[in-house]
Design a protein around this motif. Structure first.
Motif: not given
Length: 646
Positions: A232-252
């Motif tokens: 999340l923090g790295a995405a704020r610094s690297v804004a030249g690309h879109r980011w996609r965060l895929l969260v596994g089903r084991g995360v509440p």
């Protein structure tokens, strides 16, 4: 040949172990096999089970790296009720499928907390007739146990129960020795398959969903949350690309919602997707941990990659994998150690990796499914899984129209014991008579009573008192050439008299010298002492005499105990070679080929008991082998020959 295959796996954190086992199961099913997969972890809807029968056990999981603290689906400790139900379902699966091959994922190298159910599964597989081949399935990197004795325990279980190990890696790139001390005795059991990868190569596409993105993934467990928060923090610094965060089903759900709420506008946060490989193929960069399946997805997609290996709780697997594959030139993973993970460090690694050109990469074997299917077929078809030399020797006898008479002698009996009960149960299981050499001076009436009603048991005369009379420095012997012949004859005759008084009808007048050593002079007088037969240990490289000086001769040739090494089981290759030499020597002599197994029920450990069970199953399943009874071998007269000293 269609085989029945059972695979047992329990994933405790993410779904990597299940995903790999399921890929193997799908490959086996696609090849025409009947496959059942027993899953003991949490249900994973994204893991495909095409053509595979799934048996879902009451799931268990862990929190963090507390691998010994199993939790049920409600988060409470998994108690006896859950564990007993898991074992019951496992046994039902074995009874219903009657598998030709059983595969345990990771065990016995890991999953020690589940040892009881895996051992029960292996025991049920061994009890089948014919018994199932038992294989372990492991990834390319293992974690060595920290507690003393556990490494040796894993190896002992492997040698006692398993026919082979499917190592799902490329030995040329990352041999198992890099992570696990492979002892010489287990090395022959290892079979490298290549990496398990059954996903098709997805071509990169312009303009499709995810094209040019930085895709962040973390497997199926909550262990990826530190990586996600740094992303999340790295995405704020690297804004030249879109980011996609895929969260596994084991995360509440609560944690998932928090990530989505904190994400910058150019980052999409969503649950893990089944088309993850396609997203990677279109991505500009992958940010992930370095689990087995993710690393293979990256190599297949040929996408730039930053990895943050999971290293909590002394875990070394992921970092070793990433660094080894990078060193071998397979793919240039940029590694950010977990201890140094921060938004700034991750942003820096992402920026630097994006600026690098895509390298050609090196070849790596990813044909693990096909190779595993072929290996499973070999284990299912061959009954000579651990006895290749002996199998070839028996095949030669069969090709010549001959047969091998297998007989069994067990030494040193004095009283009824649980070990004796186990011996007799093994004889009953294989319907093979066993001749029990009892020590006359110490044998009890209770032993005679125990053996009186055993139709498969006969009794031989094991010297007199099993006392060593050899001078210091010489090999032990009760009836060696160290005493006058008259004393030897007197003790031999006394042994026969006492044994006759104790055992009555089950006794055969067959002399079995303690330590298998007898002087030539006494051997020439045994018939005069009242004996009809002699049994010692025959030389593997020369035939036994069939009859000599009025005695029927039937020696033993296979003794699995490592007496010179302090006990335990001899290396399997050594036993195999000796047995094969014995068969060939007796075949070359002409006439009936008699092969003797020698056991010592009071001295055998678990590995030796398991070996004997396996050997008997193998031998009696071979078309050249017939059962022989000591009562026949020592009753029938044969051609007069000079006695061949043991």
């Amino acid at each position: 040949m269609t085989s029945r295959v059972l695979i047992a796996v329990t994933h405790l954190l993410g779904v990597g172990h299940l995903a790999r086992a399921a890929a193997l199961a799908r490959g086996l099913a696609a090849a025409g096999n009947e496959v059942t997969l027993i899953s003991g972890g949490a249900p994973a809807p994204l893991v495909a089970m095409d053509g595979v029968r799934l048996v879902q056990l009451p799931p268990v999981h862990i929190v963090g790296t507390a691998f010994s603290a199993l939790l049920g689906s409600d988060g409470a400790p998994a108690g006896d009720t859950i564990m007993e139900e898991r074992r019951r379902l496992m046994m039902e699966a074995v009874a219903g499928l009657r598998p030709d091959v059983v595969i345990t994922e990771l065990f016995p190298f890991g999953r020690r907390v589940l040892a009881d159910e895996f051992l029960a599964l292996a025991g049920a597989a061994r009890a089948l007739v014919p018994r199932a081949a038992i294989l372990s399935s492991v990834r390319d990197v293992l974690v060595v146990p920290s507690k003393p004795g556990r490494l040796e325990e894993a190896h002992a279980r492997l040698l006692a129960l398993y026919d082979g190990v499917l190592v799902h890696g490329d030995a040329a790139v990352l041999p198992l020795e890099r992570s696990w001390p492979v002892a010489a005795e287990i090395a022959p059991l290892l079979h490298y398959t290549g990496y398990i990868d059954d996903r098709p190569v997805t071509p990169a596409g312009e303009g499709a969903d995810g094209a040019g993105e930085i895709v962040v993934s973390g497997g199926g467990s909550a262990a990826s949350l530190p990586l996600f928060r740094a992303a999340l923090g790295a995405a704020r610094s690297v804004a030249g690309h879109r980011w996609r965060l895929l969260v596994g089903r084991g995360v509440p759900e609560e944690a998932f919602a928090a990530l989505a709420g904190e994400a910058p506008a150019h980052m999409t946060v969503e649950r893990a997707r089944a088309d993850f490989p396609a997203l990677l193929a279109r991505a500009a960069l992958s940010v992930s941990q370095a689990g087995y399946n993710t690393v293979i997805d990256i190599v297949r997609a040929r996408v730039r990659a930053v990895v943050v290996p999971f290293e909590a709780g002394r875990e070394t697997e992921q970092r070793l994998r990433a660094e080894s594959l990078a060193e071998a030139g397979v793919w240039p993973f940029a590694v950010v150690p977990e201890a140094g993970l921060s938004a700034q460090a991750l942003a820096q690694a992402v920026t630097q990796t994006l600026a690098r050109p895509l390298p050609p990469g090196a070849a790596i074997d990813r044909d693990g499914v096909a190779a595993s299917v072929a290996l499973v077929a070999c284990f299912a078809q061959a009954r000579c899984r651990r006895f290749p030399a002996l199998s070839r020797a028996l095949d030669e006898v069969a090709a010549g129209g001959g047969s091998v008479a297998l007989w069994w002698r067990d030494d040193d009996a004095v009283a009824p014991t649980p070990a004796l009960d186990r011996l007799l149960s093994l004889a009953a299981k294989h319907a093979l008579p066993v001749a029990i050499a009892a020590i006359p001076a110490h044998a009890t009436q209770a032993l005679a009573d125990r053996l009186a009603g055993e139709p498969l048991a006969s009794v031989l005369v094991h010297g007199l008192s099993h006392a060593n009379h050899a001078p210091e420095g010489e090999k032990k012997a009760e009836f060696g050439p160290h005493r006058p012949l008259a004393a030897l004859c007197k003790d031999a005759a006394e042994g026969l008299r006492r044994a006759g008084e104790t055992f009555g009808a089950p006794l055969l007048p067959v002399f079995v010298p303690p330590w298998n050593r007898v002087s030539d002079d006494l051997a020439a007088q045994l018939a005069a002492c009242g004996f009809a037969g002699l049994s010692a240990a025959g030389k593997a490289t020369r035939p036994d005499a069939r009859r000599a000086r009025g005695l029927a001769i039937a020696h033993t040739h296979i003794d699995p105990i490592d007496w010179h090494g302090g006990g335990g089981l001899l290396p399997l290759a050594e036993i195999d070679d000796r047995a094969a030499l014995a068969v060939r020597a007796r075949a070359a002599a002409g006439g009936e080929i008699v092969l003797g197994l020698l056991t010592h029920h009071l001295a055998q450990d678990e590995a030796t008991w398991a070996f004997c069970d396996d050997l008997l199953a193998f031998l009696l399943d071979h078309p050249a082998v017939v059962r022989a009874d000591a009562r026949r071998l020592f009753r029938e007269a044969g051609e007069e020959e000079a006695w061949c000293a043991a």
